[in-house]
Design a protein around this motif. Structure first.
Motif, mmCIF file in Angstrom:
data_model
loop_
_atom_site.group_PDB
_atom_site.id
_atom_site.type_symbol
_atom_site.label_atom_id
_atom_site.label_comp_id
_atom_site.label_asym_id
_atom_site.label_seq_id
_atom_site.Cartn_x
_atom_site.Cartn_y
_atom_site.Cartn_z
ATOM 1 N N SER A 202 0.843 -1.191 0.000
ATOM 2 C CA SER A 202 0.000 0.000 0.000
ATOM 3 C C SER A 202 0.878 1.240 0.000
ATOM 4 C CB SER A 202 -0.905 0.001 1.228
ATOM 5 O OG SER A 202 -0.124 0.083 2.397
ATOM 6 N N LYS A 203 0.224 2.350 -0.256
ATOM 7 C CA LYS A 203 0.921 3.628 -0.182
ATOM 8 C C LYS A 203 1.204 3.941 1.284
ATOM 9 C CE LYS A 203 -1.636 5.281 -4.160
ATOM 10 N NZ LYS A 203 -2.765 6.100 -4.582
ATOM 11 N N ALA A 204 2.273 4.649 1.525
ATOM 12 C CA ALA A 204 2.664 4.985 2.900
ATOM 13 C C ALA A 204 1.538 5.688 3.655
ATOM 14 C CB ALA A 204 3.922 5.845 2.887
ATOM 15 N N GLU A 205 0.820 6.579 2.968
ATOM 16 C CA GLU A 205 -0.243 7.335 3.635
ATOM 17 C C GLU A 205 -1.460 6.467 3.968
ATOM 18 O OE1 GLU A 205 -0.544 8.217 -0.837
ATOM 19 O OE2 GLU A 205 1.060 8.168 0.626
ATOM 20 N N GLU A 206 -1.574 5.290 3.364
ATOM 21 C CA GLU A 206 -2.688 4.378 3.654
ATOM 22 C C GLU A 206 -2.363 3.428 4.802
ATOM 23 O OE1 GLU A 206 -4.470 3.768 -0.853
ATOM 24 O OE2 GLU A 206 -2.964 2.367 -0.115
ATOM 25 N N ARG A 207 -1.103 3.257 5.088
ATOM 26 C CA ARG A 207 -0.666 2.214 6.020
ATOM 27 C C ARG A 207 -1.261 2.373 7.420
ATOM 28 N NH1 ARG A 207 4.425 2.123 4.341
ATOM 29 N NH2 ARG A 207 3.619 1.211 2.462
ATOM 30 N N GLU A 208 -1.286 3.581 7.932
ATOM 31 C CA GLU A 208 -1.817 3.811 9.289
ATOM 32 C C GLU A 208 -3.295 3.425 9.365
ATOM 33 O OE1 GLU A 208 -1.325 4.448 13.147
ATOM 34 O OE2 GLU A 208 0.290 4.766 11.735
ATOM 35 N N THR A 209 -4.061 3.804 8.343
ATOM 36 C CA THR A 209 -5.486 3.463 8.305
ATOM 37 C C THR A 209 -5.669 1.955 8.200
ATOM 38 O OG1 THR A 209 -5.972 5.575 7.241
ATOM 39 C CG2 THR A 209 -7.658 3.877 7.074
ATOM 40 N N LEU A 210 -4.873 1.317 7.367
ATOM 41 C CA LEU A 210 -4.945 -0.140 7.237
ATOM 42 C C LEU A 210 -4.645 -0.820 8.566
ATOM 43 C CD1 LEU A 210 -3.212 -0.804 3.798
ATOM 44 C CD2 LEU A 210 -5.589 -1.286 4.396
ATOM 45 N N LEU A 211 -3.578 -0.377 9.209
ATOM 46 C CA LEU A 211 -3.221 -0.955 10.507
ATOM 47 C C LEU A 211 -4.368 -0.826 11.499
ATOM 48 C CD1 LEU A 211 0.509 0.017 11.080
ATOM 49 C CD2 LEU A 211 -0.456 -2.275 11.120
ATOM 50 N N SER A 212 -4.970 0.327 11.541
ATOM 51 C CA SER A 212 -6.059 0.541 12.487
ATOM 52 C C SER A 212 -7.261 -0.338 12.141
ATOM 53 C CB SER A 212 -6.376 2.023 12.551
ATOM 54 O OG SER A 212 -7.623 2.347 12.168
ATOM 55 N N ASN A 213 -7.565 -0.518 10.851
ATOM 56 C CA ASN A 213 -8.662 -1.411 10.442
ATOM 57 C C ASN A 213 -8.372 -2.849 10.835
ATOM 58 O OD1 ASN A 213 -10.509 0.391 9.214
ATOM 59 N ND2 ASN A 213 -9.274 0.460 7.374
ATOM 60 N N PHE A 214 -7.157 -3.306 10.602
ATOM 61 C CA PHE A 214 -6.820 -4.692 10.911
ATOM 62 C C PHE A 214 -6.728 -4.934 12.413
ATOM 63 C CE2 PHE A 214 -4.872 -4.592 6.501
ATOM 64 C CZ PHE A 214 -5.967 -5.222 5.922
ATOM 65 N N GLU A 215 -6.360 -3.920 13.168
ATOM 66 C CA GLU A 215 -6.323 -4.062 14.627
ATOM 67 C C GLU A 215 -7.724 -4.266 15.187
ATOM 68 O OE1 GLU A 215 -4.073 -0.620 15.809
ATOM 69 O OE2 GLU A 215 -2.163 -1.646 15.447
ATOM 70 N N VAL A 216 -8.719 -3.654 14.561
ATOM 71 C CA VAL A 216 -10.114 -3.862 14.970
ATOM 72 C C VAL A 216 -10.496 -5.326 14.725
ATOM 73 C CG1 VAL A 216 -12.515 -3.250 14.442
ATOM 74 C CG2 VAL A 216 -10.796 -1.461 14.650
ATOM 75 N N CYS A 217 -10.100 -5.850 13.567
ATOM 76 C CA CYS A 217 -10.355 -7.270 13.266
ATOM 77 C C CYS A 217 -9.632 -8.165 14.271
ATOM 78 C CB CYS A 217 -9.901 -7.612 11.850
ATOM 79 S SG CYS A 217 -10.894 -6.835 10.570
ATOM 80 N N GLN A 218 -8.438 -7.762 14.629
ATOM 81 C CA GLN A 218 -7.634 -8.517 15.586
ATOM 82 C C GLN A 218 -8.370 -8.657 16.921
ATOM 83 O OE1 GLN A 218 -3.888 -6.550 16.467
ATOM 84 N NE2 GLN A 218 -2.787 -8.473 16.294
ATOM 85 N N LYS A 219 -9.166 -7.643 17.262
ATOM 86 C CA LYS A 219 -9.942 -7.655 18.510
ATOM 87 C C LYS A 219 -11.278 -8.368 18.359
ATOM 88 C CE LYS A 219 -7.905 -3.291 19.916
ATOM 89 N NZ LYS A 219 -8.115 -1.845 20.028
ATOM 90 N N GLY A 220 -11.576 -8.884 17.147
ATOM 91 C CA GLY A 220 -12.828 -9.603 16.919
ATOM 92 C C GLY A 220 -14.010 -8.706 16.647
ATOM 93 N N GLN A 221 -13.747 -7.468 16.233
ATOM 94 C CA GLN A 221 -14.817 -6.508 15.973
ATOM 95 C C GLN A 221 -14.816 -6.073 14.511
ATOM 96 O OE1 GLN A 221 -13.521 -3.558 18.735
ATOM 97 N NE2 GLN A 221 -14.394 -4.603 20.483
ATOM 98 N N CYS A 222 -14.570 -7.013 13.643
ATOM 99 C CA CYS A 222 -14.414 -6.736 12.223
ATOM 100 C C CYS A 222 -15.720 -6.216 11.617
ATOM 101 C CB CYS A 222 -13.979 -8.017 11.518
ATOM 102 S SG CYS A 222 -13.327 -7.748 9.896
#
Length: 91
Positions: free
Chosen positions: A18-38
């Motif tokens: 991904s583009k560098a500017e998208e990475r933070e948003t992606l990380l935050s989205n995947f962290e939500v999935c990581q917590k089971g709240q996808c």
């Protein structure tokens, strides 16, 4: 965002470029999935035993492991990744 999925037994490894500017948003989205709240339009997260996220240069790497006796449907995982990619375009 581009991705590649490698599958083996009860594990998936997903490589996301991904583009560098998208990475933070992606990380935050995947962290939500990581917590089971996808918020993805799939129930695959119910099969998730663990999700580990790492990054290497321009790539995020997701290591998914399913619960015992569960198998991820790769097509459903693709739907989730496409859903996440579409969210990036709208933000």
């Amino acid at each position: 965002m581009k991705y590649k999925i490698e599958s083996s037994q009860n594990k998936l490894k997903i490589f996301i470029k991904s583009k560098a500017e998208e990475r933070e948003t992606l990380l935050s989205n995947f962290e939500v999935c990581q917590k089971g709240q996808c918020s993805c339009p799939t129930d695959e997260y119910k099969k998730l035993q663990s999700l580990n996220i790492s990054s290497l240069d321009e790539e995020l790497i997701l290591n998914l492991e399913s619960k015992p006796n569960q198998v991820f449907d790769v097509n459903e995982i693709k739907k989730c990744l496409d859903f996440t990619a579409n969210k990036l375009k709208k933000e």
